[in-house]
Design an enzyme around this catalytic site. Structure first.
Site, PDB file in Angstrom:
ATOM      1  N   CYS A 429      29.571  70.897  43.937  1.00  0.00           N
ATOM      2  CA  CYS A 429      31.054  71.318  44.391  1.00  0.00           C
ATOM      3  C   CYS A 429      30.699  72.768  45.345  1.00  0.00           C
ATOM      4  CB  CYS A 429      31.774  71.790  43.339  1.00  0.00           C
ATOM      5  SG  CYS A 429      30.342  73.266  42.208  1.00  0.00           S
ATOM      6  N   HIS A 473      32.282  75.829  38.621  1.00  0.00           N
ATOM      7  CA  HIS A 473      32.625  74.884  39.238  1.00  0.00           C
ATOM      8  C   HIS A 473      33.344  76.067  40.961  1.00  0.00           C
ATOM      9  CE1 HIS A 473      34.570  70.862  40.614  1.00  0.00           C
ATOM     10  NE2 HIS A 473      35.981  71.027  41.069  1.00  0.00           N
ATOM     11  N   ASP A 489      41.188  70.957  44.879  1.00  0.00           N
ATOM     12  CA  ASP A 489      39.899  70.718  44.718  1.00  0.00           C
ATOM     13  C   ASP A 489      39.121  69.356  45.237  1.00  0.00           C
ATOM     14  OD1 ASP A 489      37.483  71.107  43.711  1.00  0.00           O
ATOM     15  OD2 ASP A 489      38.187  70.653  41.562  1.00  0.00           O
TER      16      ASP A 489
END
Length: 674
Positions: A429, A473, A489
């Site tokens: 991520c 994250h 995202d």
């Protein structure tokens, strides 16, 4: 083999047996701290305990004091070299452990044993300086019972009583003291900062970092430790909304993302202009139990319109929707928060009014990404001014460009965004969020990277939502005209399951876990949830039992506005009541004594006052003879009464009942006392 060991232990002299037992208890107390102590300290303590055990078994004399003093001097020097100080938690615990081991080389008398016992109790407490977890508490309970057993055994000097007998006595004493300890735990006023275990502010803990260099979050994702627990008052929000906001990183130097004012670290949020945050829809209320991180960040569900609240907590926020405490979180922290999963921030105004940091890119970095941004702006139907279309185009490239979400993307070089977009096309991520933010800024769209936790899982045992370090994250936020800051995202384009169905990457399982999963795929998860629930109960009801909970207890007992004075009054009242109950029990216990023996003891005490001392085992006939010899005919009525008392006890037919003899004694003329 077991019989041989038992036979050898039974044949040891009592002194050797007791010494070996005490050494085993000391080793048990030191063992949990072995990983935190310097290696030389653990080795020295183990060698001393082993040496003392050999001396005990062989019955050899103890070393001369010069040896002990030499080892003590070496210990002090080594402690200084290891910690650069003789003060503080770590240095102090190191010294205490070695001093406890060294004191066993001076076990020559009971007085020395008592010193070892008290040092052992102190060493037991030092374990809680580092951890107050349930396993440590259980291990120290065993150590406490061991020390109490050794202490009771030391008060039984005659013969060779079995250790089991001393252990039963120690267990009984512990059970008798448990109610008093429970009352003190519940009601003894907690005065911050005097109440609690000191934390070491210089010790780093696992958690999110104030900066993001490619690789940091990936390393964190390998850890299954719990970062926080959340108790929602209502339904759990949808998976796509479970973003718990942590550090916001807006400054990029080509290799690393940092806060806007890196010199001020995590407290930057408190110094930025306040954000115009508008919550949409109904708020979500919840309680967070945050594990210690030695960081000031207060993780909240995105986005919190109000400061988290907890007794003694001072929370501040600023221009990046991040909440921080005025001091690092060094202990378990429980706070209440309220968030809106749908929100708008900084909608009013123009992008030109935002700090320039949100658009800045370092020169000479990621040239291919810059060229791609220029090409995308030229190819966009609305041109460079259509920022929402450019964002969607970048997301579409991620979705259809063959990019892969993986925990092992390899080591990235200098141009991280170029490598992700054109060469490797795989990453975690942080790689994806960083490359996406760089692309946004290259298209003149204000962007920043936000780190925190996303997803989590429900513990069906206790109903808490659990977020682990593997849920760490990173995502991005972009500023769009008319919409303000918007969460984007990009990882959800590469791996929709990561944010949509709460799936996380995990490290490969070991052989045991693989074997268990083969038999029952859900067994490990169920066992972990059960353990998490037990550990969470320990955290909530023991470690997090604060003064506010004490006052809540008093409110349930009927106090309207309780304070610490009320706690003191209730505690004193309970202590007095317990003392009176103990006195009543002692009186009742005395009343259970044989009334015949009690009457005989009364006569013996009065004769002692008259100058006729008698042993406690003297019977009525022996006492009658002593009275006759001492007082002659003047003592005859008392001597006859004593003989009738004996007959009442032992004759086949008692001449008079005991109450009648007691009344007769009250009327009896006693000889002159002199």
């Amino acid at each position: 083999m077991r019989r041989r060991w038992l036979s050898a232990a039974a044949s040891l002299p009592r002194e050797a047996r007791d010494t070996l037992f005490l050494l085993a208890v000391i080793a048990w107390l030191i063992l949990p701290q072995a990983a935190r102590l310097p290696g030389w300290c653990v080795a020295l303590a183990a060698a001393i305990l082993a040496w003392r055990g050999v001396l005990a078994v062989r019955g050899a004399p103890l070393p001369r004091p010069a040896w002990v003093l030499g080892l003590l001097a070496a210990t002090v020097a080594a402690t200084w070299l290891s910690h650069r100080t003789l003060l503080g938690r770590d240095a102090g615990v190191t010294l205490i452990v070695v001093l406890l081991a060294l004191k066993t080389l001076e076990l020559r008398a009971r007085r020395d044993a008592f010193v070892v016992f008290f040092l052992g109790f102190f060493t037991l407490l030092t374990n809680f300086f580092f951890s107050q977890s349930l396993p440590i508490a259980a291990a120290m309970l065993v150590g406490l019972l061991g020390l109490l057993t050794a202490l009771v055994n030391a008060h039984m000097p005659a013969g060779r009583p079995p250790l089991a007998q001393a252990a039963r006595t120690a267990g009984t004493l512990a059970l008798l003291g448990a109610p008093l300890m429970a009352v003190l735990f519940l009601l003894f006023p907690r005065f911050a900062p005097l109440w609690g275990i000191p934390s070491d502010g210089m010790t780093g803990r696992t958690g999110l970092s104030s900066t993001l260099r490619v690789g940091n979050v990936a390393q964190l994702a390998l850890e299954e430790g719990i970062a926080m627990r959340v108790k929602f008052e209502g339904p759990v929000p949808a998976a796509r909304d479970l973003y718990f906001r942590g550090p916001v990183l807006s400054s990029f130097d080509g290799r690393e993302w940092k806060p806007l004012l890196p010199r001020l670290g995590a407290y930057v949020a408190a110094l930025l202009p306040p954000v115009a945050l508008q919550g949409l829809g109904e708020p979500v209320r919840y309680t967070v139990t945050l594990e210690p991180s030695n960081r000031p960040w207060l993780l909240v569900l995105d986005a919190a319109t109000r400061a988290p609240t907890a007794p003694g907590l001072e929370a501040v926020s600023g221009g990046e929707l991040q909440w921080v405490s005025t001091r690092p979180v060094t202990d378990l922290l429980r706070y209440q928060a309220e968030s809106h999963v749908e929100w708008r921030a900084n909608v009013q105004g123009r992008s030109a009014l935002l700090p320039p940091h949100y658009r800045e890119l370092p020169p000479a970095y990621n040239p291919r990404t810059l060229q791609m941004a220029a090409d995308m702006m030229r190819a966009a139907p609305g041109g460079a001014a259509d920022k929402p279309a450019l964002v969607q185009a970048a997301l579409e490239r991620l979705r259809t460009g063959g990019y892969v979400y993986t925990l092992e993307p390899g080591v990235y070089g200098e141009h991280t965004a170029d490598e992700f977009w054109f060469d490797r096309k795989q990453g975690f991520c942080e790689h994806i969020a960083s490359a996406f933010a760089v692309l946004m800024r290259a298209m003149d769209i204000p962007a920043r990277v936000v780190t925190g936790y996303q997803g989590g899982e429900l513990n069906a045992v206790d109903g808490y939502w659990v977020l682990r370090h593997s849920d760490a994250h990173a995502w991005t936020e972009v500023w769009l005209a008319g919409r303000g800051w918007v969460r984007v995202d990009p990882t959800s384009m590469v791996a929709p399951s990561r944010t949509g169905s709460r799936q996380r990457l995990s490290a490969p399982q070991g052989a045991f876990a693989t074997a268990v999963a083969t038999v029952d795929p859900n067994l490990l998860a169920e066992l972990r949830q059960a353990w998490d629930a037990v550990n969470n109960g320990w955290n909530q009801w023991v470690l997090n039992y604060t003064q506010s909970k004490q006052l809540d207890l008093l409110r349930r007992l009927g106090f309207r506005s309780p304070g610490w004075e009320d706690l003191s009054y209730v505690l004193i009242g309970i202590v007095v009541a317990v003392a009176l109950a103990g006195a009543a029990w002692a009186r009742w216990e005395r009343s259970r004594q044989d009334p015949w023996l009690r009457l005989l003891a009364r006569v013996r005490a009065r004769l002692a006052q008259a100058g006729v001392p008698l042993p406690p085992a003297a019977g009525p006939r022996q006492m009658a003879a002593a009275v006759t010899n001492r007082f002659g005919e003047q003592g005859r009525p008392l001597a006859d009464w004593l003989l009738r008392l004996e007959a009442q006890r032992y004759a086949a037919s008692a001449p008079a009942p005991l109450p009648a003899l007691q009344r007769e004694l009250n009327r009896l003329p006693w000889p002159a006392l002199r």
